[in-house]
Design a protein around this motif. Structure first.
Motif, PDB file in Angstrom:
ATOM      1  N   ARG A   1      13.061   6.479 -43.181  1.00 51.59           N
ATOM      2  CA  ARG A   1      14.208   5.723 -42.703  1.00 51.59           C
ATOM      3  C   ARG A   1      13.878   4.903 -41.464  1.00 51.59           C
ATOM      4  O   ARG A   1      13.241   5.405 -40.526  1.00 51.59           O
ATOM      5  CB  ARG A   1      15.370   6.672 -42.378  1.00 51.59           C
ATOM      6  CG  ARG A   1      16.044   7.280 -43.601  1.00 51.59           C
ATOM      7  CD  ARG A   1      16.701   6.228 -44.454  1.00 51.59           C
ATOM      8  NE  ARG A   1      17.371   6.806 -45.633  1.00 51.59           N
ATOM      9  CZ  ARG A   1      17.934   6.060 -46.587  1.00 51.59           C
ATOM     10  NH1 ARG A   1      17.909   4.737 -46.497  1.00 51.59           N
ATOM     11  NH2 ARG A   1      18.506   6.636 -47.615  1.00 51.59           N
ATOM     12  N   HIS A   2      14.321   3.633 -41.487  1.00 50.37           N
ATOM     13  CA  HIS A   2      14.351   2.785 -40.298  1.00 50.37           C
ATOM     14  C   HIS A   2      15.766   2.851 -39.742  1.00 50.37           C
ATOM     15  O   HIS A   2      16.730   2.553 -40.461  1.00 50.37           O
ATOM     16  CB  HIS A   2      14.028   1.329 -40.656  1.00 50.37           C
ATOM     17  CG  HIS A   2      12.609   1.085 -41.051  1.00 50.37           C
ATOM     18  ND1 HIS A   2      11.612   0.880 -40.131  1.00 50.37           N
ATOM     19  CD2 HIS A   2      12.026   1.013 -42.273  1.00 50.37           C
ATOM     20  CE1 HIS A   2      10.464   0.677 -40.760  1.00 50.37           C
ATOM     21  NE2 HIS A   2      10.693   0.759 -42.065  1.00 50.37           N
ATOM     22  N   VAL A   3      15.887   3.226 -38.474  1.00 49.88           N
ATOM     23  CA  VAL A   3      17.202   3.343 -37.848  1.00 49.88           C
ATOM     24  C   VAL A   3      17.285   2.312 -36.728  1.00 49.88           C
ATOM     25  O   VAL A   3      16.490   2.347 -35.776  1.00 49.88           O
ATOM     26  CB  VAL A   3      17.431   4.758 -37.271  1.00 49.88           C
ATOM     27  CG1 VAL A   3      18.869   4.898 -36.791  1.00 49.88           C
ATOM     28  CG2 VAL A   3      17.105   5.826 -38.318  1.00 49.88           C
ATOM     29  N   TYR A   4      18.242   1.387 -36.849  1.00 48.70           N
ATOM     30  CA  TYR A   4      18.412   0.324 -35.867  1.00 48.70           C
ATOM     31  C   TYR A   4      19.596   0.682 -34.972  1.00 48.70           C
ATOM     32  O   TYR A   4      20.739   0.782 -35.440  1.00 48.70           O
ATOM     33  CB  TYR A   4      18.632  -1.014 -36.564  1.00 48.70           C
ATOM     34  CG  TYR A   4      17.474  -1.394 -37.460  1.00 48.70           C
ATOM     35  CD1 TYR A   4      16.364  -2.055 -36.961  1.00 48.70           C
ATOM     36  CD2 TYR A   4      17.479  -1.038 -38.813  1.00 48.70           C
ATOM     37  CE1 TYR A   4      15.288  -2.383 -37.778  1.00 48.70           C
ATOM     38  CE2 TYR A   4      16.416  -1.359 -39.636  1.00 48.70           C
ATOM     39  CZ  TYR A   4      15.317  -2.027 -39.115  1.00 48.70           C
ATOM     40  OH  TYR A   4      14.258  -2.349 -39.925  1.00 48.70           O
ATOM     41  N   ALA A   5      19.313   0.894 -33.697  1.00 44.88           N
ATOM     42  CA  ALA A   5      20.329   1.353 -32.752  1.00 44.88           C
ATOM     43  C   ALA A   5      21.080   0.179 -32.142  1.00 44.88           C
ATOM     44  O   ALA A   5      20.537  -0.930 -32.007  1.00 44.88           O
ATOM     45  CB  ALA A   5      19.678   2.182 -31.647  1.00 44.88           C
ATOM     46  N   ALA A   6      22.322   0.431 -31.764  1.00 41.52           N
ATOM     47  CA  ALA A   6      23.069  -0.550 -30.987  1.00 41.52           C
ATOM     48  C   ALA A   6      22.383  -0.721 -29.637  1.00 41.52           C
ATOM     49  O   ALA A   6      21.714   0.189 -29.131  1.00 41.52           O
ATOM     50  CB  ALA A   6      24.510  -0.070 -30.798  1.00 41.52           C
ATOM     51  N   ALA A   7      22.520  -1.905 -29.055  1.00 34.27           N
ATOM     52  CA  ALA A   7      21.851  -2.188 -27.780  1.00 34.27           C
ATOM     53  C   ALA A   7      22.200  -1.133 -26.742  1.00 34.27           C
ATOM     54  O   ALA A   7      23.380  -0.807 -26.526  1.00 34.27           O
ATOM     55  CB  ALA A   7      22.260  -3.576 -27.293  1.00 34.27           C
ATOM     56  N   GLY A   8      21.161  -0.585 -26.112  1.00 33.67           N
ATOM     57  CA  GLY A   8      21.351   0.418 -25.082  1.00 33.67           C
ATOM     58  C   GLY A   8      21.457   1.842 -25.586  1.00 33.67           C
ATOM     59  O   GLY A   8      21.497   2.786 -24.785  1.00 33.67           O
ATOM     60  N   SER A   9      21.480   2.021 -26.925  1.00 34.12           N
ATOM     61  CA  SER A   9      21.653   3.363 -27.499  1.00 34.12           C
ATOM     62  C   SER A   9      20.366   3.937 -28.075  1.00 34.12           C
ATOM     63  O   SER A   9      20.389   5.005 -28.696  1.00 34.12           O
ATOM     64  CB  SER A   9      22.724   3.324 -28.603  1.00 34.12           C
ATOM     65  OG  SER A   9      23.973   2.919 -28.090  1.00 34.12           O
ATOM     66  N   GLU A  10      19.247   3.250 -27.878  1.00 27.95           N
ATOM     67  CA  GLU A  10      18.013   3.659 -28.537  1.00 27.95           C
ATOM     68  C   GLU A  10      17.619   5.104 -28.222  1.00 27.95           C
ATOM     69  O   GLU A  10      17.300   5.888 -29.123  1.00 27.95           O
ATOM     70  CB  GLU A  10      16.871   2.711 -28.148  1.00 27.95           C
ATOM     71  CG  GLU A  10      17.041   1.291 -28.632  1.00 27.95           C
ATOM     72  CD  GLU A  10      17.882   0.428 -27.709  1.00 27.95           C
ATOM     73  OE1 GLU A  10      17.983  -0.788 -27.975  1.00 27.95           O
ATOM     74  OE2 GLU A  10      18.425   0.967 -26.709  1.00 27.95           O
ATOM     75  N   SER A  11      17.615   5.475 -26.964  1.00 31.44           N
ATOM     76  CA  SER A  11      17.192   6.830 -26.590  1.00 31.44           C
ATOM     77  C   SER A  11      18.179   7.874 -27.091  1.00 31.44           C
ATOM     78  O   SER A  11      17.785   8.973 -27.504  1.00 31.44           O
ATOM     79  CB  SER A  11      17.017   6.935 -25.073  1.00 31.44           C
ATOM     80  OG  SER A  11      18.238   6.655 -24.402  1.00 31.44           O
ATOM     81  N   ASP A  12      19.469   7.554 -27.083  1.00 27.58           N
ATOM     82  CA  ASP A  12      20.471   8.501 -27.578  1.00 27.58           C
ATOM     83  C   ASP A  12      20.327   8.718 -29.083  1.00 27.58           C
ATOM     84  O   ASP A  12      20.458   9.852 -29.573  1.00 27.58           O
ATOM     85  CB  ASP A  12      21.881   7.993 -27.265  1.00 27.58           C
ATOM     86  CG  ASP A  12      22.204   8.023 -25.781  1.00 27.58           C
ATOM     87  OD1 ASP A  12      21.546   8.793 -25.043  1.00 27.58           O
ATOM     88  OD2 ASP A  12      23.096   7.265 -25.356  1.00 27.58           O
ATOM     89  N   VAL A  13      20.069   7.645 -29.819  1.00 26.32           N
ATOM     90  CA  VAL A  13      19.894   7.765 -31.269  1.00 26.32           C
ATOM     91  C   VAL A  13      18.637   8.574 -31.580  1.00 26.32           C
ATOM     92  O   VAL A  13      18.646   9.446 -32.469  1.00 26.32           O
ATOM     93  CB  VAL A  13      19.831   6.370 -31.918  1.00 26.32           C
ATOM     94  CG1 VAL A  13      19.425   6.474 -33.387  1.00 26.32           C
ATOM     95  CG2 VAL A  13      21.181   5.667 -31.796  1.00 26.32           C
ATOM     96  N   LEU A  14      17.562   8.310 -30.860  1.00 22.29           N
ATOM     97  CA  LEU A  14      16.336   9.073 -31.058  1.00 22.29           C
ATOM     98  C   LEU A  14      16.579  10.557 -30.808  1.00 22.29           C
ATOM     99  O   LEU A  14      16.166  11.412 -31.611  1.00 22.29           O
ATOM    100  CB  LEU A  14      15.235   8.556 -30.122  1.00 22.29           C
ATOM    101  CG  LEU A  14      13.910   9.324 -30.118  1.00 22.29           C
ATOM    102  CD1 LEU A  14      13.275   9.325 -31.499  1.00 22.29           C
ATOM    103  CD2 LEU A  14      12.956   8.717 -29.089  1.00 22.29           C
TER     104      LEU A  14
END
Length: 397
Positions: free
Chosen positions: A301-314
């Motif tokens: 899966r490629h998961v594209y995060a909303a701006a500023g949410s990258e670390s939270d999604v990870l």
């Protein structure tokens, strides 16, 4: 009976044990035609014609496991290749025809979000590279939004063969002609012979290579039904074994009819595992919070995060999936060479902010967005030997 054993995982740190990939097949064909030096470790007989038969879903581990059903394939001289990551059809076909990994050719999965430079209109959307559709397999055509010539810009091995005067022939289903994936992968001009059935493929190939010609020839042929049987019934099931026996007979007939000076190379684009555990992304809020889009397929899966949410999604994906998947950032995939030893800046922008690779026989499904795909029993894409390893079988006239 389908296999229920836990598949052996090939972590990227283990890939050096299988140094050759699908990207080496066309350079090998070039060597066989006397255009370039042979690929070290993959030398094949020289001659004036090379046929590459791609059997969708033909994995090396599966072939070893069910060898009694494919005596011809078992007896041919063989080498084991890696499909490359992810082990999926669109990516593998580009790796084969381009002669490079997806970090350069840019088709980084079943679906992904292309970079802005190859979009001609509208907002950034997910591209299903197999169907060349927007958002999902049933979405509208992406030909105008993401022209194949902009999504894949580098020159590849197939064009190099044609530039050397090699006559190219394509033996594929007629409906493939003019599709986005075909326009991305098969840019060398050549004769297109529509064929679907084993008899149709055999007739098209043998007619081409038996015709008198002053030119060297390259034939690409494709057979799909082994993969479809695996997706629906599982690899190793009786319907899958019947298709394997059909492949074996087709290769036996082709090999018997090859004229002198013709080499047949048989390979696959990926193997397959039988899934027995599904984690549904679409019904798991923890896997959707802060997420703009989810692409890829059930094993990668490629998961594209909303701006500023990258670390939270990870953090959320890592915590929720635990041992069910390898979950890392885009930067780590590039540093560790997941998508190949070289990843261009443009291709790096296509990789998800977070990438998740399912482990064992787990799938990361999407029951609402990918209804058909979520119902499949057989899957591929990830790191297991069952998915990654494909054979390179050689027969000569």
């Amino acid at each position: 009976m389908t296999s229920t054993s836990t598949p052996v995982e090939l972590h990227p740190s283990d890939w050096h044990r299988h140094p050759h990939t699908l990207a080496d097949v066309l350079p090998t064909a070039s060597g066989a035609l006397g255009i370039t030096d042979p690929v070290t470790g993959l030398a094949v007989p020289t001659g004036d014609s090379v046929v590459v038969l791609l059997v969708d879903g033909l994995g090396a581990t599966l072939l070893d496991q069910y060898a009694e059903h494919a005596p011809t394939l078992r007896e041919l001289t063989s080498t084991t290749l890696r499909a490359g990551f992810p082990a999926t059809t669109a990516t593998s076909i580009l790796s084969l025809t381009m002669g490079t990994s997806c970090g350069v050719h840019g088709i980084i999965g079943y679906s992904f979000r292309p970079d802005d430079e190859c979009r001609t209109r509208g907002s950034r959307r997910v591209l299903n590279s197999l169907r060349w559709s927007l958002d999902d397999a049933q979405g509208p055509s992406a030909l105008m939004t993401y022209p194949p010539a902009l999504v894949r810009t580098e020159r590849g091995s197939l064009e190099n063969l044609a530039a050397e005067g090699v006559r190219v022939t394509y033996v594929m289903p007629g409906e493939f002609r003019g599709t986005g994936l075909t326009m991305a992968a098969f840019r060398a001009s050549g004769q297109y012979l529509p064929a679907v059935t084993p008899d149709g493929i055999r007739e098209a190939v043998t007619t081409t290579v038996r015709r008198r010609s002053r030119h060297r020839r390259f034939v690409y042929a494709y057979y799909s039904e082994l993969d479809m049987a695996g997706h629906i019934h599982g690899p190793g099931s009786e319907p899958w074994l019947e298709k394997l026996r059909i492949v074996d007979r087709m290769v036996a007939d082709l090999a018997a009819e090859l004229p002198s000076g013709t080499t047949l190379l048989v390979t696959g684009d990926h193997g397959m595992i039988t899934a027995d555990r599904a984690i549904d992304i679409d019904t798991t809020p923890a896997l959707l919070d802060g997420v703009d889009a989810v692409a890829g397929e059930a094993r990668v899966r490629h998961v594209y995060a909303a701006a500023g949410s990258e670390s939270d999604v990870l953090a959320a994906w890592s915590s929720h999936l635990g041992d069910a998947a390898h979950v890392v950032s885009r930067e780590q995939t590039v540093d560790e060479g997941w998508f190949g030893p070289v990843v261009t800046d443009a291709v790096a922008r296509r990789i998800g902010d977070v990438v998740a690779v399912a482990r064992g026989t787990t799938t990361l499904t999407r029951s609402k967005k990918e209804t058909m795909e979520s119902m499949m029993l057989g899957h591929h894409g990830a790191w297991t030997a069952d998915e990654q390893l494909v054979p390179l079988l050689v027969a000569s006239g």
